[in-house]
Enzyme design. Structure first.
Site, PDB file in Angstrom:
ATOM      1  N   ASP A 162       0.687  -1.249  -0.035  1.00  0.00           N
ATOM      2  CA  ASP A 162      -0.220  -0.077  -0.090  1.00  0.00           C
ATOM      3  C   ASP A 162       0.663   1.430   0.075  1.00  0.00           C
ATOM      4  O   ASP A 162       0.540   2.191   0.702  1.00  0.00           O
ATOM      5  CB  ASP A 162      -0.840  -0.092   1.165  1.00  0.00           C
ATOM      6  CG  ASP A 162      -1.716   1.126   1.425  1.00  0.00           C
ATOM      7  OD1 ASP A 162      -2.331   1.525   0.320  1.00  0.00           O
ATOM      8  OD2 ASP A 162      -2.186   1.491   2.374  1.00  0.00           O
ATOM      9  N   ASN A 412       6.770  -7.720   6.704  1.00  0.00           N
ATOM     10  CA  ASN A 412       5.228  -6.977   7.235  1.00  0.00           C
ATOM     11  C   ASN A 412       4.172  -7.837   6.353  1.00  0.00           C
ATOM     12  O   ASN A 412       3.976  -7.933   5.177  1.00  0.00           O
ATOM     13  CB  ASN A 412       5.283  -5.432   6.693  1.00  0.00           C
ATOM     14  CG  ASN A 412       4.018  -4.960   7.126  1.00  0.00           C
ATOM     15  OD1 ASN A 412       3.829  -4.680   8.381  1.00  0.00           O
ATOM     16  ND2 ASN A 412       3.124  -4.709   6.122  1.00  0.00           N
ATOM     17  N   ASN A 466      -0.254  -5.761  13.339  1.00  0.00           N
ATOM     18  CA  ASN A 466      -1.091  -4.475  12.960  1.00  0.00           C
ATOM     19  C   ASN A 466      -2.461  -4.864  12.888  1.00  0.00           C
ATOM     20  O   ASN A 466      -2.945  -5.637  12.456  1.00  0.00           O
ATOM     21  CB  ASN A 466      -0.679  -4.459  11.410  1.00  0.00           C
ATOM     22  CG  ASN A 466       0.631  -4.243  11.122  1.00  0.00           C
ATOM     23  OD1 ASN A 466       1.362  -3.803  12.006  1.00  0.00           O
ATOM     24  ND2 ASN A 466       1.188  -4.317   9.844  1.00  0.00           N
ATOM     25  N   TYR A 468      -6.783  -3.057  12.925  1.00  0.00           N
ATOM     26  CA  TYR A 468      -7.511  -1.946  12.375  1.00  0.00           C
ATOM     27  C   TYR A 468      -8.912  -2.229  12.916  1.00  0.00           C
ATOM     28  O   TYR A 468      -9.929  -1.925  12.085  1.00  0.00           O
ATOM     29  CB  TYR A 468      -7.580  -2.153  11.042  1.00  0.00           C
ATOM     30  CG  TYR A 468      -6.039  -1.506  10.585  1.00  0.00           C
ATOM     31  CD1 TYR A 468      -5.810  -0.071  10.852  1.00  0.00           C
ATOM     32  CD2 TYR A 468      -4.945  -2.259  10.090  1.00  0.00           C
ATOM     33  CE1 TYR A 468      -4.640   0.507  10.232  1.00  0.00           C
ATOM     34  CE2 TYR A 468      -3.701  -1.799   9.966  1.00  0.00           C
ATOM     35  CZ  TYR A 468      -3.647  -0.193  10.121  1.00  0.00           C
ATOM     36  OH  TYR A 468      -2.411   0.289   9.730  1.00  0.00           O
ATOM     37  N   TYR A 472     -10.920  -1.189   9.435  1.00  0.00           N
ATOM     38  CA  TYR A 472     -11.255  -2.301   8.417  1.00  0.00           C
ATOM     39  C   TYR A 472     -12.326  -3.023   9.045  1.00  0.00           C
ATOM     40  O   TYR A 472     -12.962  -3.638   8.453  1.00  0.00           O
ATOM     41  CB  TYR A 472      -9.960  -2.946   8.009  1.00  0.00           C
ATOM     42  CG  TYR A 472      -9.316  -2.125   7.167  1.00  0.00           C
ATOM     43  CD1 TYR A 472      -9.614  -1.489   5.984  1.00  0.00           C
ATOM     44  CD2 TYR A 472      -8.028  -2.035   7.646  1.00  0.00           C
ATOM     45  CE1 TYR A 472      -8.863  -0.846   5.281  1.00  0.00           C
ATOM     46  CE2 TYR A 472      -6.890  -1.302   6.834  1.00  0.00           C
ATOM     47  CZ  TYR A 472      -7.266  -0.614   5.514  1.00  0.00           C
ATOM     48  OH  TYR A 472      -6.620   0.155   4.711  1.00  0.00           O
ATOM     49  N   TRP A 549      -0.323   3.888  12.871  1.00  0.00           N
ATOM     50  CA  TRP A 549      -0.079   4.077  11.481  1.00  0.00           C
ATOM     51  C   TRP A 549      -0.989   5.322  10.980  1.00  0.00           C
ATOM     52  O   TRP A 549      -1.804   5.207  11.142  1.00  0.00           O
ATOM     53  CB  TRP A 549      -0.435   2.727  10.963  1.00  0.00           C
ATOM     54  CG  TRP A 549      -0.224   2.584   9.565  1.00  0.00           C
ATOM     55  CD1 TRP A 549      -1.068   2.862   8.378  1.00  0.00           C
ATOM     56  CD2 TRP A 549       1.096   2.293   9.039  1.00  0.00           C
ATOM     57  NE1 TRP A 549      -0.491   2.724   7.084  1.00  0.00           N
ATOM     58  CE2 TRP A 549       0.964   2.366   7.365  1.00  0.00           C
ATOM     59  CE3 TRP A 549       2.070   2.136   9.337  1.00  0.00           C
ATOM     60  CZ2 TRP A 549       2.034   2.021   6.504  1.00  0.00           C
ATOM     61  CZ3 TRP A 549       3.408   1.891   8.539  1.00  0.00           C
ATOM     62  CH2 TRP A 549       3.174   1.866   6.873  1.00  0.00           C
ATOM     63  N   LYS A 568      -3.783   7.991   6.703  1.00  0.00           N
ATOM     64  CA  LYS A 568      -3.919   7.559   7.958  1.00  0.00           C
ATOM     65  C   LYS A 568      -2.657   8.349   8.770  1.00  0.00           C
ATOM     66  O   LYS A 568      -2.569   8.108  10.133  1.00  0.00           O
ATOM     67  CB  LYS A 568      -3.574   5.952   8.221  1.00  0.00           C
ATOM     68  CG  LYS A 568      -4.748   5.296   7.636  1.00  0.00           C
ATOM     69  CD  LYS A 568      -4.706   3.721   8.193  1.00  0.00           C
ATOM     70  CE  LYS A 568      -5.803   2.994   7.468  1.00  0.00           C
ATOM     71  NZ  LYS A 568      -5.706   2.985   5.800  1.00  0.00           N
TER      72      LYS A 568
HETATM   73  C1  BDP Z   1      -1.478  -2.477   6.542  1.00  0.00           C
HETATM   74  C2  BDP Z   1      -0.095  -2.343   6.026  1.00  0.00           C
HETATM   75  C3  BDP Z   1       0.243  -0.862   5.616  1.00  0.00           C
HETATM   76  C4  BDP Z   1      -1.069  -0.374   5.162  1.00  0.00           C
HETATM   77  C5  BDP Z   1      -2.172  -0.358   6.074  1.00  0.00           C
HETATM   78  C6  BDP Z   1      -3.529   0.550   5.489  1.00  0.00           C
HETATM   79  O1  BDP Z   1       0.750  -2.872   6.813  1.00  0.00           O
HETATM   80  O2  BDP Z   1       1.204  -0.836   4.656  1.00  0.00           O
HETATM   81  O3  BDP Z   1      -0.759   1.066   4.749  1.00  0.00           O
HETATM   82  O4  BDP Z   1      -2.718  -1.735   6.311  1.00  0.00           O
HETATM   83  O5  BDP Z   1      -4.273  -0.052   5.031  1.00  0.00           O
HETATM   84  O6  BDP Z   1      -2.027  -3.462   6.295  1.00  0.00           O
HETATM   85  O7  BDP Z   1      -3.431   1.643   5.829  1.00  0.00           O
END
Ligand code: BDP
Length: 594
Positions: A162, A412, A466, A468, A472, A549, A568
């Protein structure tokens, strides 16, 4: 590979500036031998910089294939008798280099340096033509991976990460010298025993000379010395390197001939500190460390991924303003200047390879069908692993002397829930441990492979996640997201008993959008989401790190979930604070004083 240095025995000349530049959409230049003369039809291009955004033309921005750079350098007259080396701090993603008509270097991987001994190809006092072809194609054998589709309109680059696939000469280019008998490598490992520090060193050389090392403190006072290519120095009353206190000693390595004349020397900064994982604690100098900070990108308007000291210092100053003590070099090794700065300022770094976008399973969640398995010989297979192994080696060998680097990150968000993942990754972890037994090793886990199914956590010293929730997952619903996040973090803590660093959490926010009720994409929602995570972190003892992030908005390729890039950032792409920046500043400055 030691970096260029100006010292008693070495000199360097920086080749940054405007180079001749030409894209090669037909891929004709290699067969036609474009290095044999002045690059025809060239325009001017700054080095260092990504070329993509310099020219307002989609053919440049979205170019797939070779791009040619050329410059002419005058070799200093005084360099006669020296070994002369041409070095690129990076060329993304691979390059071939010629000096006049001679091919001198080839390198794979966009974020680590390479060099060539060009002594036999240049004449002190004379001019030399340097031509570089930089290729930006991502394939199943590159790190990061990707694949190219041929369309009637041309070749299109697909990739699974991304951030925008910026390319070019992103860092400095050097011509430098050293004596023919010279130091080729230095490694230091440090230890602490009460207030006594130790520095174990190893000096490699080409040629034969005796080795002497001297360690000086920050005032320049000699505190220890030794003879021999390897040894242990002891520093009573040591001033350790510590988070927030970037105290550095300097190790001078010297090669001496029989009459004790100086043949070569190299100055290596040394921070004396220890790193250890014990139970669910991450210890620096025996003290529990809590990571506060960001996942970042090397990214800016106009210059893309080109290194820039002004932007670097500004970013560090902004991080300090938020109260951050650390960051991750997501998703590739950063310019060495960045690690030097972190060393000098006591900023802690998680150092990552360029292995990102190795999870084809996630493409299914974008509604794509017919997706192959991640780990096959036609996708992420043995060819990828060879490149990845080399990327791990180059990262560790480049960065192992930086005290700021406390943890290696092998990848990652790879697909991590299968035996195939384990088979792919086990040798990579082993290589990092072999090359550097002193630092913990980990990888960043994605939500699909949770605490019960992840097949890679057993290989790692820390759990890096990571997550969200509220973005998400449970989009816009923090009441639902909070218990979900807490339950998952508790499960990781219970099942694995390792320290947990949440390496990404956050939400997109378009600067200037404000709402009273929770509304995704607003600054207020981004800030409230971070506060929700912080409440959860504070309830779970095993959480030893929080990296938001992202530090700043950054460029991505176009997508319906991206608004002129990923939003973000808690700072905009031009580094203005969103509401969330103040939220972090309040929390992290308070944490600092605890
Ligand atoms: C994570 C990734 C990162 C993305 C982020 C996103 O590690 O590179 O930019 O999500 O969706 O999965 O903002």
């Amino acid at each position: 590979m030691l970096r260029p240095q100006d010292n008693a025995t070495r000199e360097r000349k920086c080749l940054n500036g405007l180079w001749a530049f030409r894209l090669d959409p037909e891929g004709a230049g290699r067969a036609a031998g474009w290095w044999r003369g002045a690059l025809a039809g060239a325009r001017e291009m700054p080095v260092p910089a990504s070329y993509n955004d310099i020219v307002p033309d989609p053919a440049v921005r979205d170019h797939v294939g070779d791009a040619w750079y050329q410059t002419t350098v005058r070799v200093p007259r005084g360099w006669a008798g020296e070994r002369i080396v041409l070095r690129f701090d990076s060329a993304t993603h691979r390059a071939v280099v010629w000096v006049d008509d001679a091919l001198v270097a080839e390198h794979e991987g966009g974020y680590t340096p390479f060099e060539a001994d060009v002594t036999d190809h240049v004449r002190p006092g004379g001019a030399a033509r340097i031509t570089v072809v930089v290729n930006n194609e991502l394939t199943w054998a590159s790190v990061p991976p990707g694949h190219i589709t041929e369309t009637p309109a041309g070749r299109t680059q697909n990739y699974f990460h991304d951030f925008f696939n910026y390319a070019g000469l992103h860092r400095s280019v050097w011509l430098h010298t050293m004596p023919t008998t010279h130091i080729t490598g230095i490694s230091v490992d440090t230890g602490l025993d009460g207030d006594t520090g130790t520095v174990r060193y190893a000096i490699d050389q080409a040629g034969t000379a005796s080795v002497q090392v001297v360690l000086r403190d920050a005032q320049g006072t000699e505190v220890a010395s030794a003879d021999g290519a390897t040894g242990l120095l002891t520093v009573p009353g040591v001033h350790p390197w510590a988070p927030g206190d970037g105290y550095l000693y300097e190790l001078e390595a010297r090669l001496l001939d029989e009459s004790a004349g100086l043949v070569d020397s190299y100055l290596q900064p040394v921070g004396v500190r220890t790193v250890e994982v014990r139970g669910t604690r991450f210890l620096i100098n025996g003290e529990p460390f809590h990571f506060r900070g960001f996942g970042k990108h090397e990214d800016a308007i106009v210059r893309g991924k080109g290194h820039d000291d002004a932007l670097m210092v500004h970013d560090f100053e902004l991080m300090e303003w938020t109260g951050a003590n650390s960051f991750r070099t997501s998703h590739y090794p950063y310019a060495e200047e960045v690690l030097d700065y972190a060393d000098r300022h006591g900023i802690v770094v998680i150092d990552e390879t360029a292995a990102v976008g190795m999870n084809l399973k996630v493409l299914v969640t974008y509604g794509l069908t017919g997706i192959p398995s991640t780990y096959t010989e036609d996708t992420i297979g043995s060819a990828t692993r060879r490149t990845h192994l080399q990327a791990v080696r180059e990262l560790v060998l480049r960065d192992r002397n930086h005290p700021s680097v406390v943890l290696w990150c092998i990848a990652n968000e790879p697909e991590s829930g299968s035996q195939a993942a384990r088979d792919y990754f086990a040798p990579l972890f082993a290589e990092a441990r072999k090359l550097d037994p002193t630092r913990p090793v980990g990888f960043v886990n994605m939500i699909q492979d949770g605490p019960d199914t992840c097949a890679l956590t057993g290989l790692a010293d820390v759990v890096m996640l990571n997550r969200y929730y509220g973005w998400y997952k449970d989009t816009g619903d923090l009441a639902q997201a909070e218990p979900g996040l807490e339950a998952e973090l508790r499960a990781w803590a219970d099942r694995h008993g390792k320290p947990i660093i949440v390496t990404e959490y956050g939400a997109d926010a378009v600067a200037g959008l404000h709402t009273v009720v929770d509304t995704p994409w607003s600054e207020d929602y981004q800030a409230r989401l971070l506060e929700m995570y912080h409440r959860v972190f504070d309830r779970i003892d095993a959480v030893v790190g929080e990296h938001v992030w992202n530090f700043a908005d950054f460029a991505t390729r176009p997508a319906i979930v991206r608004v002129d890039g990923n939003k973000k950032g808690v700072f905009t792409r031009d580094r203005r604070p969103k509401t969330a920046a103040f939220t972090l500043r309040r929390r992290w400055h308070r944490d600092k004083s605890r």
